[in-house]
Design a protein around this motif. Structure first.
Motif, short mmCIF file in Angstrom:
data_model
loop_
_atom_site.label_atom_id
_atom_site.label_comp_id
_atom_site.label_asym_id
_atom_site.label_seq_id
_atom_site.Cartn_x
_atom_site.Cartn_y
_atom_site.Cartn_z
N LEU A 47 -53.22 -2.09 7.21
CA LEU A 47 -54.08 -3.02 7.83
C LEU A 47 -54.61 -3.09 6.56
CD1 LEU A 47 -56.06 -4.68 8.89
CD2 LEU A 47 -57.16 -2.70 10.54
N ASP A 48 -55.10 -1.44 6.05
CA ASP A 48 -56.16 -1.08 4.71
C ASP A 48 -55.35 -2.04 3.40
OD1 ASP A 48 -58.46 -0.21 4.07
OD2 ASP A 48 -57.12 1.83 3.22
N ALA A 49 -53.87 -1.54 3.78
CA ALA A 49 -52.87 -1.63 2.56
C ALA A 49 -52.81 -2.94 2.44
CB ALA A 49 -51.83 -0.93 2.29
N PHE A 50 -52.92 -3.85 3.31
CA PHE A 50 -52.61 -5.70 3.29
C PHE A 50 -54.08 -6.31 3.17
CE2 PHE A 50 -52.75 -9.62 4.87
CZ PHE A 50 -51.00 -10.00 5.22
N THR A 51 -54.46 -5.45 3.67
CA THR A 51 -56.63 -5.65 3.46
C THR A 51 -56.84 -5.65 1.31
OG1 THR A 51 -57.50 -5.41 5.15
CG2 THR A 51 -59.19 -5.62 3.61
N LYS A 52 -56.53 -4.79 1.70
CA LYS A 52 -56.82 -4.19 -0.01
C LYS A 52 -55.93 -5.26 -1.45
CE LYS A 52 -58.90 0.60 0.15
NZ LYS A 52 -57.88 1.90 0.46
N ALA A 53 -54.61 -5.62 -0.55
CA ALA A 53 -53.91 -6.05 -1.52
C ALA A 53 -54.31 -7.65 -1.01
CB ALA A 53 -52.34 -6.78 -0.70
N LEU A 54 -54.87 -8.35 -0.55
CA LEU A 54 -55.06 -9.46 -0.49
C LEU A 54 -56.76 -9.51 -1.12
CD1 LEU A 54 -54.52 -11.70 3.15
CD2 LEU A 54 -53.41 -11.60 0.92
#
Length: 265
Positions: A47-54
């Motif tokens: 979740l953290d990686a996906f949020t930061k990616a977007l």
């Protein structure tokens, strides 16, 4: 040396206090992030990686979480109702909603696959699909439209740079549990104090109420009583107080006169 030591000590206390504040704030954020991850059938690292990616595409964390939540709800609807519009969309795009073992697919993976399935479509078609699945934020959509490969590479980069880990979640959860125990103990202490002190206060209030009620019922007596006291004071003590005041003035008037003269000059 003492002054330098005192300044150094105060500086250390200030730094320590700020550090504690940052740790508490971050623990609260991690606990919240973990709750969101759990509700979306994913883990906190994904979740953290996906949020930061977007976020690199300008999407706010809340908007990304809303998109994930709506995608999760759409997948749940598709699983529960094979004839639903959501089920038809996922089937048309060739996206499976379950893992090989039958469990629900990680929502971040689901959106990553959705990015891959829509990258060959024209922008209007892709936007229409996203809207029907509840993904409405323009910047989130723009990030997904860049395609699966770019999104996966960005997610990988975020994990390499550092995201919230499961170990950090465990530490934050232990802090929260300790804080909850402390809060519970404080509430119990307050209840105990109330249990012992409130009856005494209640007794005093009751007695005071009885006195006030009696005074209201015997107003004539009360007025006469305090009137008599006033007469005694004015008769016996007031003359003596006036006499003492005059004597004091007689003793100090030369000093007051000199002080006045100096002030005028």
């Amino acid at each position: 040396d003492f002054l330098k030591g005192a300044v150094g000590f105060l500086g250390t206390v200030a730094v320590a206090s700020k550090g504690i504040g940052i740790a508490i704030e971050q623990a609260d954020k991690i606990n919240t992030l973990n709750q969101v991850a759990t509700s979306l059938e994913t883990n906190v690292e994904n979740l953290d990686a996906f949020t930061k990616a977007l976020k690199e595409n300008g999407a706010e964390a809340e908007a990304t979480e809303d998109a994930l939540r709506n995608a999760f709800n759409s997948s749940a609807e598709a699983i529960n109702n094979a004839e639903s519009e959501q089920a038809k969309i996922f089937k048309q795009l060739g996206i499976s909603l379950n893992n090989a073992d039958g469990s629900i697919k990680d929502t971040t993976l689901l959106l990553t696959e959705l990015a891959g399935a829509t990258e060959q479509l024209d922008k209007r078609q892709a936007n229409n699909i996203f809207q029907k699945l509840g993904i409405t934020d323009k910047r989130v959509i723009d990030g997904l439209l860049k395609g699966r490969k770019e999104l996966e590479e960005n997610i990988k980069k975020q994990k390499e740079n550092g995201v919230v880990t499961q170990r950090q979640v465990e530490i934050a959860e232990k802090y929260k549990q300790a804080q909850d125990r402390l809060n519970s103990s404080i509430e119990n202490a307050k209840n105990s104090i109330m249990e012992y002190i409130a009856p005494a206060i209640t007794w005093l209030i009751d007695k005071f109420t009885i006195v006030v009620d009696w005074m209201n019922k015997h107003q004539a007596f009360v007025i006469g009583f305090f009137g008599a006291i006033a007469v005694v004071v004015s008769t016996l003590y007031l003359p003596a107080m006036i006499k003492a005041g005059i004597a004091t003035l007689a003793a100090t008037w030369p000093i007051l006169l000199i002080a006045t003269a100096i002030g005028i000059a």
